[in-house]
Write a protein that holds these residues in place. Structure first.
Motif, short mmCIF file in Angstrom:
data_model
loop_
_atom_site.label_atom_id
_atom_site.label_comp_id
_atom_site.label_asym_id
_atom_site.label_seq_id
_atom_site.Cartn_x
_atom_site.Cartn_y
_atom_site.Cartn_z
N ASP A 168 -8.84 0.07 -2.57
CA ASP A 168 -8.14 1.25 -3.09
C ASP A 168 -8.09 2.35 -2.03
OD1 ASP A 168 -7.03 2.77 -5.50
OD2 ASP A 168 -8.63 4.09 -4.80
N LEU A 169 -6.90 2.77 -1.67
CA LEU A 169 -6.72 3.75 -0.59
C LEU A 169 -7.37 5.08 -0.92
CD1 LEU A 169 -5.28 4.24 2.18
CD2 LEU A 169 -3.37 5.17 0.85
N THR A 227 3.17 0.23 4.89
CA THR A 227 4.44 0.94 4.98
C THR A 227 4.23 2.40 4.58
OG1 THR A 227 5.55 -1.10 4.28
CG2 THR A 227 6.86 0.93 4.26
N VAL A 228 4.76 3.31 5.40
CA VAL A 228 4.72 4.74 5.10
C VAL A 228 6.13 5.17 4.72
CG1 VAL A 228 4.28 7.04 6.01
CG2 VAL A 228 2.79 5.13 6.65
N VAL A 265 1.44 -6.00 -3.97
CA VAL A 265 1.68 -4.71 -3.32
C VAL A 265 1.15 -3.58 -4.17
CG1 VAL A 265 4.03 -4.61 -4.28
CG2 VAL A 265 3.43 -3.19 -2.31
N ARG A 266 0.54 -2.60 -3.50
CA ARG A 266 0.11 -1.37 -4.14
C ARG A 266 0.69 -0.19 -3.38
NH1 ARG A 266 -6.34 -1.78 -5.01
NH2 ARG A 266 -6.21 -3.15 -3.19
N ALA A 267 1.01 0.87 -4.10
CA ALA A 267 1.53 2.08 -3.47
C ALA A 267 0.78 3.28 -4.02
CB ALA A 267 3.03 2.23 -3.73
N GLU A 274 4.57 8.29 0.24
CA GLU A 274 3.88 7.17 -0.38
C GLU A 274 3.44 6.21 0.72
OE1 GLU A 274 6.11 9.36 -2.83
OE2 GLU A 274 7.22 7.85 -1.67
N ILE A 275 2.30 5.59 0.50
CA ILE A 275 1.83 4.55 1.41
C ILE A 275 1.68 3.27 0.59
CG2 ILE A 275 -0.08 3.74 2.84
CD1 ILE A 275 -0.55 6.59 3.71
#
Length: 235
Positions: free
Chosen positions: A135-136, A165-166, A213-215, A226-227
Motif C-alpha cells: 500500500d503506497l 505510472t504517474v 492494478v492499484r491507484a 494519481e500514482i
C-alpha cells in the motif's frame, strides 16, 4: 572477489546501509539532513543559488549548500542526492573502476541510486512492503521523508514484474517498468482504475487478465496527481 558493473545496485544497497549505520540510524524514517550532519557533512542554506543543492569541499571538508523554501520531500531528496554524489567514488572503488573509466551519466545514475537507497533502504523497504502488502499510503507513512513518486519508483526494485505510472491533471506524465522495454499503451484496466481514483479521491483497485492494478490519489488544492502501480503476471 571483485564486483562487476552489473552488481552496482547491490553495491549501492550495501553502501547505503553502511552510511546509515555510521549515522546511527536503525529504522525509518530517514532524515537525510541528520544523516549528512552525523557523517560530518556541513549544511548551509543559500538563497542565492539556482539549483536545489550542491556539494563542494571547503577547507578539505564537504559542505552541502541548500536553497531554502522547497517542499520538505524535495529538500530531503536534494540532500540525499548530494550525499550520493559525495560517496559515489566508493561505489566505483568497489566496482574496481578507475576515475576515467566511468562516464558522467554513470556517476549521476549511481548518485541517484544511492539517494534512493538512503531514503528507502533496501531491507527496511522490502520488509515494510511485505507488512503493508504494497500500500503506497502506508509506505509513505513509514518513509515520510520520501515522496510518493520516489516510493513508486523504488517498488520497481522489488521482486515481481511491475509498471509504475504517474498521472498529472488527468494525463500520463511518467511510466516505468522493471520488466522488458515496456512502451505499450496503458491498459484499459489501468486507465479505468486511475480515472476512478481521480474522480473519487480514493484508492482504487482492479484485477484483470494478466495483472492487478492499484491507484492512489495524491490531491492538493488546484492540483491532482494519481500514482498507479500494476503488478503483471508477465510483460
Amino acid at each position: 572477489m571483485t564486483a562487476t558493473l552489473p552488481d552496482w545496485p547491490q553495491v549501492c544497497d550495501a553502501l547505503a546501509a553502511e552510511l546509515l549505520g555510521a549515522a546511527g540510524l536503525s529504522a525509518p524514517p530517514v532524515d537525510a539532513l541528520k544523516v549528512a550532519q552525523r557523517l560530518q557533512v556541513e549544511l548551509v542554506w543559500d538563497a542565492s543559488q539556482s539549483g536545489r543543492a550542491r556539494v563542494q569541499l571547503l577547507g578539505g571538508r564537504p559542505v552541502i549548500f541548500l536553497r531554502p523554501g522547497q517542499r520538505p520531500e524535495r529538500t530531503q531528496w536534494a540532500v540525499a542526492h548530494e550525499l550520493g554524489e559525495l560517496f559515489a567514488w566508493r561505489v566505483a572503488e568497489r566496482l574496481d573502476l578507475a576515475p576515467g573509466e566511468w562516464l558522467p551519466r554513470q556517476r549521476e545514475e549511481i548518485a541517484n541510486a544511492l539517494a534512493q537507497r538512503l531514503l528507502l533502504p533496501d531491507a527496511w523497504f522490502a520488509a515494510a512492503h511485505r507488512d503493508c502488502r504494497g500500500d503506497l499510503f502506508a509506505l509513505k507513512d513509514t518513509f515520510r521523508t520520501a515522496s510518493h513518486e520516489l516510493i513508486a519508483w523504488r517498488l520497481l526494485d522489488l521482486e515481481g514484474l511491475r509498471v509504475a505510472t504517474v498521472i498529472d491533471g488527468g494525463r500520463v506524465s511518467r511510466r516505468r517498468s522493471n520488466g522488458p522495454d515496456y512502451r505499450a499503451p496503458i491498459h484499459p484496466a489501468e486507465e479505468a482504475t486511475w480515472r476512478e481514483s481521480h474522480a473519487t479521491a480514493r484508492t482504487a483497485r482492479r484485477s484483470f487478465h494478466g495483472g492487478d492494478v492499484r491507484a492512489w490519489p495524491i490531491h492538493e488544492p488546484g492540483w491532482k496527481r494519481e500514482i498507479a502501480v500494476t503488478e503483471w503476471d508477465e510483460l
